[in-house]
Design a protein around this motif. Structure first.
Motif, short mmCIF file in Angstrom:
data_model
loop_
_atom_site.label_atom_id
_atom_site.label_comp_id
_atom_site.label_asym_id
_atom_site.label_seq_id
_atom_site.Cartn_x
_atom_site.Cartn_y
_atom_site.Cartn_z
N ALA A 1 -0.46 7.22 1.71
CA ALA A 1 -0.15 8.49 2.39
C ALA A 1 1.08 9.14 1.76
O ALA A 1 1.97 8.46 1.25
CB ALA A 1 0.10 8.22 3.87
N ASP A 2 1.11 10.46 1.80
CA ASP A 2 2.25 11.23 1.28
C ASP A 2 3.44 11.01 2.21
O ASP A 2 3.42 11.43 3.37
CB ASP A 2 1.88 12.71 1.22
CG ASP A 2 2.98 13.58 0.64
OD1 ASP A 2 4.15 13.14 0.56
OD2 ASP A 2 2.67 14.72 0.27
N LEU A 3 4.48 10.35 1.72
CA LEU A 3 5.63 10.00 2.54
C LEU A 3 6.45 11.23 2.95
O LEU A 3 7.04 11.24 4.02
CB LEU A 3 6.50 8.97 1.84
CG LEU A 3 5.84 7.60 1.60
CD1 LEU A 3 6.79 6.65 0.90
CD2 LEU A 3 5.33 7.00 2.89
N ASP A 4 6.48 12.26 2.12
CA ASP A 4 7.16 13.51 2.49
C ASP A 4 6.48 14.15 3.70
O ASP A 4 7.13 14.56 4.65
CB ASP A 4 7.17 14.51 1.33
CG ASP A 4 8.17 14.15 0.25
OD1 ASP A 4 9.26 13.64 0.60
OD2 ASP A 4 7.87 14.36 -0.94
N GLY B 1 0.79 -1.22 0.00
CA GLY B 1 0.00 0.00 0.00
C GLY B 1 0.83 1.27 0.00
O GLY B 1 0.29 2.36 -0.07
N PHE B 2 2.16 1.13 0.08
CA PHE B 2 3.02 2.29 0.14
C PHE B 2 4.09 2.22 -0.93
O PHE B 2 4.29 1.18 -1.55
CB PHE B 2 3.67 2.39 1.53
CG PHE B 2 2.65 2.51 2.63
CD1 PHE B 2 2.11 3.74 2.96
CD2 PHE B 2 2.20 1.40 3.31
CE1 PHE B 2 1.16 3.87 3.95
CE2 PHE B 2 1.25 1.50 4.30
CZ PHE B 2 0.73 2.73 4.62
N GLY B 3 4.78 3.32 -1.15
CA GLY B 3 5.83 3.37 -2.17
C GLY B 3 5.26 3.80 -3.51
O GLY B 3 4.04 3.96 -3.66
N PRO B 4 6.14 3.98 -4.50
CA PRO B 4 5.69 4.50 -5.80
C PRO B 4 4.67 3.60 -6.50
O PRO B 4 3.76 4.09 -7.14
CB PRO B 4 6.98 4.58 -6.63
CG PRO B 4 8.08 4.08 -5.78
CD PRO B 4 7.56 3.76 -4.43
N ASP B 5 4.80 2.29 -6.34
CA ASP B 5 3.87 1.37 -6.99
C ASP B 5 2.80 0.85 -6.04
O ASP B 5 1.95 0.06 -6.43
CB ASP B 5 4.64 0.17 -7.58
CG ASP B 5 5.62 0.60 -8.66
OD1 ASP B 5 5.32 1.58 -9.37
OD2 ASP B 5 6.68 -0.03 -8.77
N GLY B 6 2.87 1.26 -4.78
CA GLY B 6 1.89 0.83 -3.80
C GLY B 6 2.02 -0.63 -3.38
O GLY B 6 1.07 -1.22 -2.90
N ASP B 7 3.21 -1.20 -3.55
CA ASP B 7 3.39 -2.62 -3.25
C ASP B 7 4.39 -2.88 -2.11
O ASP B 7 4.76 -4.02 -1.88
CB ASP B 7 3.83 -3.37 -4.50
CG ASP B 7 5.15 -2.87 -5.07
OD1 ASP B 7 5.63 -1.81 -4.63
OD2 ASP B 7 5.70 -3.55 -5.95
N GLU B 8 4.78 -1.83 -1.39
CA GLU B 8 5.77 -2.00 -0.31
C GLU B 8 5.14 -1.76 1.05
O GLU B 8 4.16 -1.03 1.17
CB GLU B 8 6.94 -1.04 -0.50
CG GLU B 8 7.77 -1.34 -1.71
CD GLU B 8 8.91 -0.36 -1.88
OE1 GLU B 8 8.87 0.74 -1.28
OE2 GLU B 8 9.84 -0.69 -2.60
N ARG B 9 5.74 -2.35 2.07
CA ARG B 9 5.33 -2.07 3.44
C ARG B 9 5.82 -0.67 3.81
O ARG B 9 6.78 -0.16 3.23
CB ARG B 9 5.91 -3.11 4.37
CG ARG B 9 5.26 -4.47 4.18
CD ARG B 9 6.05 -5.55 4.84
NE ARG B 9 5.51 -5.85 6.15
CZ ARG B 9 5.74 -6.97 6.78
NH1 ARG B 9 6.51 -7.89 6.25
NH2 ARG B 9 5.22 -7.19 7.97
N LEU B 10 5.16 -0.06 4.78
CA LEU B 10 5.44 1.33 5.14
C LEU B 10 6.90 1.55 5.54
O LEU B 10 7.53 2.49 5.07
CB LEU B 10 4.51 1.80 6.25
CG LEU B 10 4.73 3.23 6.74
CD1 LEU B 10 4.59 4.23 5.60
CD2 LEU B 10 3.78 3.55 7.86
N ALA B 11 7.45 0.70 6.39
CA ALA B 11 8.82 0.90 6.86
C ALA B 11 9.81 0.90 5.71
O ALA B 11 10.66 1.78 5.60
CB ALA B 11 9.19 -0.17 7.88
N LYS B 12 9.69 -0.06 4.82
CA LYS B 12 10.60 -0.16 3.68
C LYS B 12 10.42 1.02 2.73
O LYS B 12 11.40 1.62 2.26
CB LYS B 12 10.36 -1.47 2.94
CG LYS B 12 11.35 -1.73 1.83
CD LYS B 12 11.14 -3.10 1.23
CE LYS B 12 12.17 -3.36 0.15
NZ LYS B 12 12.04 -4.71 -0.40
N ALA B 13 9.18 1.39 2.45
CA ALA B 13 8.91 2.50 1.55
C ALA B 13 9.47 3.81 2.12
O ALA B 13 10.05 4.61 1.39
CB ALA B 13 7.41 2.63 1.32
#
Length: 104
Positions: free
Chosen positions: A87-90, A26-38
């Protein structure tokens, strides 16, 4: 034997592993990563104790929100965040105190 070690961390962020696993990405540019890794990739923090900040997945924090991940800023542990996928990571990094605000 050493009794302590140093780190370059300015801050430590705790991310609930159970919440992240339930979302299955659900996170990262493609939406396929876990939050911590992204978040680590997005901020290019580096790995281990030589990174600028620590982003650590921990066991269940006991909140278990539906459709979100529980995140705790170690420096301000009274306020816990519930972060939804996409969510916006910035913005999240600024809220956690591990990123610089966007320049206009």
């Amino acid at each position: 034997m050493k009794d302590h070690v140093r780190s370059n961390w300015r801050n430590a962020v705790l991310v609930c592993r159970k919440c992240a696993k339930k979302l299955d990405g659900g996170f990262g540019p493609d939406g396929d990563e876990r939050l911590a890794k992204a978040l680590r990739k997005h901020l290019t923090l580096g790995k281990g104790r030589k990174a600028a900040a620590g982003i650590i997945e921990v066991d269940c924090l006991g909140i278990c929100p539906k459709g979100a991940v529980t995140v705790v800023n170690g420096a301000a542990s009274r306020e816990w965040l519930l972060v939804q996928p996409g969510a916006d990571l910035d913005e999240l990094a600024v809220t956690l105190g591990i990123g610089a605000p966007k320049q206009p």
